[in-house]
Design an enzyme around this catalytic site. Structure first.
Site, PDB file in Angstrom:
ATOM      1  N   GLY A  11      52.320  55.409  36.500  1.00 57.15           N
ATOM      2  CA  GLY A  11      51.556  54.650  37.484  1.00 57.15           C
ATOM      3  C   GLY A  11      50.714  55.560  38.353  1.00 57.15           C
ATOM      4  CB  SER A  13      45.322  54.873  37.613  1.00 52.23           C
ATOM      5  OG  SER A  13      45.914  53.619  37.917  1.00 52.23           O
ATOM      6  CG  ASP A  58      52.737  48.155  28.034  1.00 57.02           C
ATOM      7  OD1 ASP A  58      53.288  47.979  29.139  1.00 57.02           O
ATOM      8  OD2 ASP A  58      52.622  47.250  27.183  1.00 57.02           O
ATOM      9  CB  SER A 136      63.887  52.152  45.243  1.00 55.90           C
ATOM     10  OG  SER A 136      64.328  50.880  45.629  1.00 55.90           O
ATOM     11  CE  LYS A 155      59.722  48.874  43.514  1.00 57.25           C
ATOM     12  NZ  LYS A 155      59.396  50.015  42.611  1.00 57.25           N
ATOM     13  CB  THR A 186      48.938  53.368  48.932  1.00 53.39           C
ATOM     14  OG1 THR A 186      49.859  52.260  48.837  1.00 53.39           O
ATOM     15  CG2 THR A 186      49.700  54.644  49.278  1.00 53.39           C
TER      16      THR A 186
END
Length: 282
Positions: A11, A13, A58, A136, A155, A186
């Site tokens: 993850g 990007s 993926d 988490s 989570k 973010t």
């Protein structure tokens, strides 16, 4: 830890993942970064090099994860640090989220993480060294956020199996860190990242208020700096004996402290009843 170590960040990007990758590369680590589209990684960071390996992966496909990890090993020779960062936020009450929406959350946030663990741990275990960071959330420790039950459930699952993983890896010299971030500035809460229910139920006014607060007030005003979060994770990776639980942010500490206080009070309040279940000697 040698700066020559190889990190695998899923993850990557956008958000914390992207910031961590850039920070690692600037510190002369070697990094494999994954995303659903490799073009986004190349646009943000650059093409394949001796220090950087962008790869389309993926996380919900076990076979795809296996093949991707094999490609990382082919490129760098090994993997030393794994960061399971891929995931997304799903807003919605338990009643209004469909079976498909709930399952998709678990497929990405839970089973995606497990797929990576399943194919990365053999590498770390055989070399008897390494580090796994599972991201988490403070929502994986305290779940009383209306409209975030499914997200928190995913989570909580990550938190639970990470504690078990830490015990399973002890005999192989592999460290495991469970990261509970608070609110970081973010794009996690922005459109295209967080998902809202397809069929919202108007009666859940408290959940709608919480949803709007997150999307309109909290988004863009989060108190924590993701650059500093990346620095903390790198520092933890360099510790000789890192602790399992890593709460990130003063807000994460405050939320966790509130939960701990509540549990202690409710244990005391129900102690007489809760401890009345033992079988008495005849």
């Amino acid at each position: 830890m040698s700066k020559n170590k190889v990190w695998l960040v899923t993850g990557a990007s956008k958000g914390l993942g992207l910031i961590l990758v850039k920070k690692l590369l600037s510190s002369n680590y070697r990094v494999a970064a994954t995303s659903r589209t490799v073009a986004s990684l190349i646009d943000e960071i650059g093409d394949v090099s001796d220090s950087f390996f962008p790869i389309e992966m993926d996380v919900t496909s076990d076979n795809n994860v296996k093949g991707s990890i094999n490609k990382v090993v082919d490129h760098f020779g090994t993997i030393d640090v794994v960061v399971n960062n891929a995931g997304f936020g799903q807003i919605g009450t338990l009643e209004e989220l469909s079976d498909g929406e709930a399952k998709n959350s678990f497929d990405v946030n839970v089973f995606g993480c497990l797929n990576v663990i399943r194919h990365a741990t053999p590498i770390l275990r055989k070399q008897e060294s390494g580090h796994i960071f599972n991201i988490s959330s403070i929502g994986g420790y305290i779940g009383n956020f209306p409209g975030f039950g499914v997200y928190c459930a995913t989570k909580f699952a990550v938190s639970g199996f990470t504690e078990a993983l830490a015990e399973e890896m002890k005999g192989f010299g592999v460290n495991v860190t469970l990261v509970y971030p608070g609110y970081f500035r973010t794009n996690f809460l922005s459109k295209g990242s967080v998902k809202t229910p397809v069929n919202p139920i108007e009666a859940y006014s408290i959940a709608r208020e919480s949803e709007q607060a997150h999307l309109n007030q909290i988004n863009g005003n989060q108190p924590n700096d993701p650059e500093k979060a990346a620095e903390v994770m790198i520092a933890v990776s360099e510790q000789e004996a890192p602790l399992v639980h890593l709460f990130l942010g003063k807000d994460a500490y405050q939320y966790a402290g509130t939960k701990i206080d509540l549990i202690q009070k409710e244990m005391e309040g129900n102690e007489a009843l809760g401890t009345s279940t033992e079988i008495l000697s005849e």
